[in-house]
Design a protein around this motif. Structure first.
Motif, short mmCIF file in Angstrom:
data_model
loop_
_atom_site.label_atom_id
_atom_site.label_comp_id
_atom_site.label_asym_id
_atom_site.label_seq_id
_atom_site.Cartn_x
_atom_site.Cartn_y
_atom_site.Cartn_z
N LYS A 132 0.84 -1.20 0.00
CA LYS A 132 0.00 0.00 0.00
C LYS A 132 0.87 1.25 0.00
N LEU A 133 1.93 1.23 0.79
CA LEU A 133 2.87 2.36 0.84
C LEU A 133 3.64 2.48 -0.46
N VAL A 159 11.05 1.53 3.64
CA VAL A 159 10.18 1.18 4.76
C VAL A 159 11.02 0.60 5.90
N VAL A 160 10.95 1.24 7.04
CA VAL A 160 11.67 0.77 8.21
C VAL A 160 10.69 -0.03 9.07
N LEU A 161 10.95 -1.31 9.22
CA LEU A 161 10.09 -2.13 10.09
C LEU A 161 10.58 -1.99 11.52
N ALA A 166 8.82 -2.41 -2.09
CA ALA A 166 9.63 -1.35 -1.45
C ALA A 166 10.87 -1.97 -0.80
N GLY A 167 11.83 -1.14 -0.52
CA GLY A 167 13.01 -1.58 0.19
C GLY A 167 12.72 -1.64 1.68
N PHE A 178 7.00 12.04 7.13
CA PHE A 178 7.07 10.59 6.88
C PHE A 178 5.76 9.90 7.27
N TRP A 179 5.59 8.68 6.77
CA TRP A 179 4.44 7.86 7.13
C TRP A 179 4.77 7.03 8.36
#
Ligand code: GDD
Ligand code: MG
Length: 344
Positions: free
Chosen positions: A43-44, A52-54, A75-76, A116-117
Motif C-alpha cells: 500500500k505504501l 520502509v523501516v520495520l 519497497a526496500g 514521513f508515514w
C-alpha cells in the motif's frame, strides 16, 4: 510528492492470535497468498514510498529470513529492532533514530528529518493515502490520522474532530458510554519530524495515550474521515474477515480463495473460506467462513466453521471445529472430536 520513508510497527506479540503467533510474528501470518506485512508495505509502495523501516521486537529474525533481498511488497526494507518493547511512540522514535544514524544502507540524508508515514503493521485498507497527505499539508499539521467510522469504538482509539479536521480529543480504548459509535484511529499517520521531539526516550511511550492527546491539546493534530475499506487483522474474527474480504470482491483487489497449489476435493463444500498452498480438503468436508493455512488437512466429513486451521494441522475425519477456534502449527483434532471456541 509522497514522503520518501515510512515506519511500520510490527513488534507486538500478537497475543490475541495465539497460538498462531507462537512461532511467527502476527505480520508474518498469511493473508490469502502472502504475509500480512506485504499487503501493508505494498500500500505504501503504491503511494511512491520506497524506504520502509520495520519496527520490530518479537521474533525480528523471521522478517530478515523471509525477505533476504531486503525487498518486500515493492519497497526496500530496513529493520529497527528494539532491545525491549518501547510502546508505539517509543518504537517510532527508536526506528527513526536507527534509520537516520544509518544502520544498513541509509537513504541519502535523513528521511525522518522530513514528513514521513507511520503505520500499524496489522492494518489493511483501500483508503486514499494521497488525501490524507493533502489534508496534512493544507493544514500544516504536525500529525494527521486516518479515521474510519465504527459502531463500537472500545477496541480502538476514538478521534473527535471538527469540520476542518482538527482533532479535539483522542481517547484510546474508550470505556463505557464513551465507546459508542464514532470515528476511530485507523493506525495510519502522516507525521512531522517535530513530533519525534515530543517523545521522551528511555521508557515505553504510547502514541495513542500520551503523544496524540498532547498534540491535539496544541491544536496540531488533524484527522481525515474515510469510508474506504479498512480492517485491523489482529483478532481471530478480523483475521478471518481480512482473508475472506480479499477473496469475495469487497476490496479494490480480489484474489482467488483457493490456492492453485491446494488440493480441494470436488466433493467438498467450501463457502466464504480461504484454502492456502499445500492444504488438502477431502471429500465430504465442509468449510464455512474459515481459513486453512499452508499444509493443513481437513479430512473426509470434517466440518470447520469460523475457524483458523494452522500450518500442517489436521482436522480428523468427521471432526467439528467452530466458534473462532484457532489451531496451532501441526495440531491434530481427533476423529469425531468437537471443538468450539478453542485454542490449541
Ligand atoms: N515495535 C513495536 N514495539 N511495535 C509494537 C509495540 C511495541 O512496543 N506494541 C505494539 N506494536 C505494533 C503491533 O505489532 C501492531 O502492528 C501495532 O503496533 C499496533 O498494536 P496493536 O496491539 O495491534 O494495537 P491495537 O490494535 O490494540 O490498537 C491500535 O490500532 C488500532 C487500529 O487498528 C491503536 O493504534 C488504536 O488507537 C487503533 O484504533
Ligand atoms: Mg491491531
Amino acid at each position: 510528492m509522497s514522503p520518501r520513508s515510512a515506519i511500520v510497527l510490527a513488534g507486538g506479540l500478537g497475543t490475541r492470535l495465539r497460538p498462531l503467533t507462537e512461532r511467527r510474528p502476527k505480520q508474518m501470518l498469511p493473508i490469502v497468498d502472502r504475509p500480512m506485512i506485504e499487503h501493508v508495505v505494498a500500500k505504501l509502495a503504491t503511494e511512491g514510498t520506497d524506504d520502509v523501516v520495520l519496527s520490530l521486537g518479537y521474533r525480528p529474525d523471521d522478517f530478515g529470513a523471509a525477505y533476504p533481498s531486503g525487498r518486500c511488497g515493492g519497497a526496500g526494507l530496513r529493520y529497527a529492532t528494539e532491545p525491549e518493547p518501547l510502546g508505539t511512540a517509543g518504537a517510532i522514535l527508536f526506528a527513526a533514530r536507527q534509520a537516520s544514524t544509518g544502520n544498513g544502507e541509509a537513504a541519502v540524508g535523513d528521511p525522518f528529518a522530513e514528513t514521513f508515514w507511520a503505520l500499524n503493521g496489522d492494518v489493511l485498507t483501500d483508503a486514499p493515502l494521497g488525501e490524507l497527505l493533502e489534508l496534512h499539508r493544507s493544514r500544516a499539521a504536525e500529525a494527521t490520522i486516518l479515521t474510519i467510522p465504527m459502531t463500537d469504538a472500545s477496541r480502538y482509539g476514538l478521534v473527535e474532530s471538527d469540520g476542518s479536521g482538527r482533532v479535539r480529543r483522542f481517547v484510546e480504548k474508550p470505556a463505557g458510554a464513551a465507546a459508542a459509535s464514532g470515528w476511530i484511529n485507523a493506525g495510519v499517520y502522516v507525521l512531522e519530524p517535530s513530533l519525534l521531539a515530543r517523545i521522551p526516550s528511555g521508557r515505553p511511550v504510547s502514541m495513542e495515550r500520551e503523544i496524540f492527546p498532547s498534540v491535539a491539546a496544541d491544536g496540531a493534530l488533524y484527522a481525515l474521515r474515510s469510508e474506504s475499506y479498512w480492517i485491523d487483522a489482529g483478532t481471530p474474527a478480523s483475521y478471518l474477515r481480512a482473508n475472506i474480504d480479499l477473496t469475495s470482491g469487497r476490496r479494490e483487489m480480489s484474489l482467488r480463495p483457493l490456492s492453485p497449489r491446494a488440493t480441494v476435493s470436488p466433493a467438498a463444500e467450501v463457502a466464504r473460506s480461504v484454502v492456502m498452498e499445500r492444504a488438502v480438503v477431502e471429500a465430504g468436508a465442509r468449510l464455512e467462513g474459515s481459513v486453512v493455512l499452508p499444509g493443513a488437512r481437513i479430512a473426509a466429513g470434517a466440518v470447520v466453521v469460523d475457524s483458523v486451521v494452522g500450518y500442517d494441522a489436521v482436522v480428523g475425519p468427521g471432526a467439528a471445529v467452530a466458534g473462532f477456534t484457532l489451531l496451532g502449527d501441526g495440531v491434530t483434532v481427533a476423529t469425531g472430536e468437537s471443538l468450539q471456541g478453542a485454542r490449541r
